[in-house]
Design an enzyme around this catalytic site. Structure first.
Site, mmCIF file in Angstrom:
data_model
loop_
_atom_site.group_PDB
_atom_site.id
_atom_site.type_symbol
_atom_site.label_atom_id
_atom_site.label_comp_id
_atom_site.label_asym_id
_atom_site.label_seq_id
_atom_site.Cartn_x
_atom_site.Cartn_y
_atom_site.Cartn_z
ATOM 1 C CG ASP A 194 38.564 30.979 42.011
ATOM 2 O OD1 ASP A 194 38.286 31.967 41.276
ATOM 3 O OD2 ASP A 194 39.453 30.165 41.721
ATOM 4 C CD GLU A 210 44.509 36.859 32.518
ATOM 5 O OE1 GLU A 210 45.089 36.282 31.564
ATOM 6 O OE2 GLU A 210 44.328 36.321 33.624
HETATM 7 N N1 UDP Z 1 35.372 28.422 35.233
HETATM 8 C C1 UDP Z 1 34.399 28.088 34.310
HETATM 9 N N2 UDP Z 1 34.418 26.870 33.717
HETATM 10 C C2 UDP Z 1 35.391 25.936 33.978
HETATM 11 C C3 UDP Z 1 36.390 26.281 34.897
HETATM 12 C C4 UDP Z 1 36.361 27.535 35.503
HETATM 13 O O1 UDP Z 1 33.501 28.876 34.070
HETATM 14 O O2 UDP Z 1 35.350 24.850 33.405
HETATM 15 C C5 UDP Z 1 35.338 29.750 35.870
HETATM 16 C C6 UDP Z 1 35.593 29.714 37.365
HETATM 17 O O3 UDP Z 1 34.371 29.659 38.085
HETATM 18 C C7 UDP Z 1 36.336 30.994 37.628
HETATM 19 C C8 UDP Z 1 37.054 31.275 36.315
HETATM 20 O O4 UDP Z 1 36.369 30.506 35.329
HETATM 21 O O5 UDP Z 1 35.465 32.069 37.909
HETATM 22 C C9 UDP Z 1 38.520 30.858 36.369
HETATM 23 O O6 UDP Z 1 38.592 29.485 36.634
HETATM 24 P P1 UDP Z 1 39.560 28.871 37.755
HETATM 25 O O7 UDP Z 1 39.353 29.600 39.026
HETATM 26 O O8 UDP Z 1 39.386 27.391 37.780
HETATM 27 O O9 UDP Z 1 40.950 29.233 37.127
HETATM 28 P P2 UDP Z 1 42.270 29.696 37.879
HETATM 29 O O10 UDP Z 1 41.912 30.841 38.755
HETATM 30 O O11 UDP Z 1 42.731 28.520 38.670
HETATM 31 O O12 UDP Z 1 43.164 30.064 36.782
HETATM 32 MN MN MN Z 2 40.484 30.909 40.133
#
Ligand code: UDP
Ligand code: MN
Length: 493
Positions: free
Chosen positions: A349, A432
């Site tokens: 995203d 990270e």
């Molecule tokens: N993701 C995943 N499983 C989940 C939720 C998220 O594999 O249950 C992946 C999601 O597609 C993204 C990454 O983990 O590539 C980070 O998730 P998200 O974008 O929801 O987190 P944020 O950026 O809001 O911290």
């Molecule tokens: Mn994200």
């Protein structure tokens, strides 16, 4: 220039020459004037032929461009581009690999039957990166896939020929499908195949142009004697080119209404980047054919794998370690298949300026740079003073040694492999930090600062609004309409 001289001479011999002779006929005897006419004619022809020879010898090779390859480092490789020779060599090296070419294919999805589940397991992915088609250990063959195949990934050449056998999976996908080889395991969309062909062709065209220029230059600066001696007008085509170090982009993804849109957007960004393998890893127990279809259509070389989040984290009411099992699966893949290049975690995203990819390719160990945020803080970045990393700016420090965003760092594959235990912890907020700590020992001074020494923003941690799943289609009302088809393309949780 050359053409001009050549034709003006022709004009002289044809018109002025015969005119002079014509004027003198009355005063001279017929025999004399015929003799003179013949002499001029023969002389002219000789000069004409000599000039023509010279002209030919100075022509850049029409069908053969030779570029001397200087191996700068192991990251630079020679690859034979689109050429009859390379096809020949590819076919012969593939023939020698006979039974290994029918081993696993990882990312097989048929568009004709999108409901067929694609199974990609740990073992199925073996041998998919880094096809080595070269005749020697210092070269590889790059081919244009004319018919639908898995996009081929050009990998560096540090491995020896003995490893060829284990790389069967990709050998097959990189095979020129114009040959008689038929595969029964994989059927790919013509659309994606064509898209791939276009990409590869344009890449090849660029290289060929460079090669032509070099050939012209060398022809202009070196004596043409050797060309004259041989007198060959047709030469076999050989085009050598260097590729930049490979990039491995690890993208965690999961099932949700926005999933295909996110992957499409990211995929077309990555499509601008050469020598890249996209590791798309879904938090799921099985792959989704709709995802496979989307990846096929984009046409970026990819591996599609699954790595479900452990059940205990799924159940928790607290924050979940999102994308961690996916990223660790990606690391495992690289430990098994990659030898050099750079890895980067690109969430599905987020938003990426492709210039960051060109910068991260060349790093030695770890690199960092600012990440634009959609929070009040606005940005997460290393703090640089007098060219040195002195700290980190982030909305939340949380006792982290490396308070950086997932989109703000890259790691070299070699460095990762020197740290066999390095992985990402299932610790929300500390993913990270935990991963970077696991790369110890790592000196702050060894962290390379990209994006104009962290004065620029080239990646953004963006978030897509979460949406409710699409409602079920009223099948009675929309029977026999396109909506029946479209409905099958929607990802519902
Ligand atoms: N993701 C995943 N499983 C989940 C939720 C998220 O594999 O249950 C992946 C999601 O597609 C993204 C990454 O983990 O590539 C980070 O998730 P998200 O974008 O929801 O987190 P944020 O950026 O809001 O911290
Ligand atoms: Mn994200």
């Amino acid at each position: 220039m050359k053409g001009g001289n050549y034709s003006s001479f022709g004009t002289y011999s044809g018109i002025s020459g015969s005119g002079n002779v014509g004027n003198g006929t009355g005063k001279m005897s017929l025999g004399k004037s015929i003799k003179m006419y013949l002499t001029i004619f023969i002389l002219t022809t000789c000069i004409y032929m000599a000039l023509y020879q010279y002209h030919i010898s100075r022509e850049p090779f029409a069908a053969s461009e030779v570029v001397k390859h200087q191996e700068k480092s192991s990251s630079y490789i020679a690859s034979y581009l689109w050429s009859p020779i390379s096809l020949l060599m590819a076919n012969s090296s593939l023939n020698s690999l006979n039974n290994s070419t029918t081993t696993s294919t990882t990312t097989t999805t048929t568009t004709t039957a999108p409901t067929t589940p694609t199974t990609t397991t740990t073992t199925a992915t073996v041998g998919s990166v880094g096809q080595k088609l070269g005749a020697s250990s210092t070269s590889s063959i790059r081919m244009v896939s004319l018919v639908a195949t898995t996009p081929s990934f050009i990998s560096p050449l540090s491995e020896s020929r003995s490893e060829l056998g284990s790389l069967g999976g990709h050998q097959k996908t990189a095979t020129m499908k114009t040959s008689t080889t038929t595969t029964t395991t994989t059927t790919r969309t013509t659309a994606s195949g064509l898209a791939l062909a276009t990409t590869k062709l344009s890449a090849t065209t660029r290289t060929t142009t460079t090669a032509k220029t070099s050939a012209k230059l060398s022809a202009a600066t070196t004596p043409t004697a050797s060309h004259m001696e041989n007198g060959h007008k047709t030469r076999p085509t050989f085009v050598a080119a260097s590729l930049p170090p490979p990039l491995y982009i690890i993208t965690p993804t999961y099932r949700r209404p926005e999933q295909l849109a996110e992957l499409t957007r990211l995929g077309y960004t990555l499509k601008h980047v050469v020598n890249l393998l996209w590791l798309v890893i879904e938090d799921a127990n099985k792959t989704n054919p709709l995802v496979g279809h989307t990846l096929d259509r984009i046409g970026v070389p990819y591996e599609y794998m699954v790595a479900p989040m452990p059940e205990k984290y799924k159940q928790t009411k607290k924050a979940k370690p999102r994308g961690v099992s996916n990223r660790n699966r990606g690391l495992e893949y690289l430990r098994e298949h990659a030898t050099e290049g750079v890895l980067y975690f690109a969430d599905d995203d987020n938003t990426y300026d492709i210039s960051i990819f060109e910068q991260m390719r060349y790093i030695n160990k770890v690199a960092m740079w600012p990440v634009g945020l959609v929070t009040k803080t606005g940005v997460s970045s290393p703090i640089i003073q007098e060219g040195k990393l002195v700290g980190y700016y982030d909305g939340w420090i949380g006792g982290r040694k490396y308070p950086v965003d997932m989109a703000g760092f890259a790691v070299s594959v070699k460095f990762l492999k020197e740290r066999p235990d390095a992985q990402m912890p299932f610790k929300p907020g500390y993913e990270e930090d935990g991963f970077l700590r696991s790369l110890a020992p790592l000196d702050d001074a060894e962290i390379e600062l990209l994006a104009d020494e962290c004065r620029d923003i080239l990646t953004w941690h963006t978030q897509t609004k979460k949406n409710a799943p699409g409602q079920a289609l009223n099948r009675t009302r929309y029977k026999n309409t396109n909506l029946e088809h479209i409905d099958r393309l929607l990802v519902r949780p």
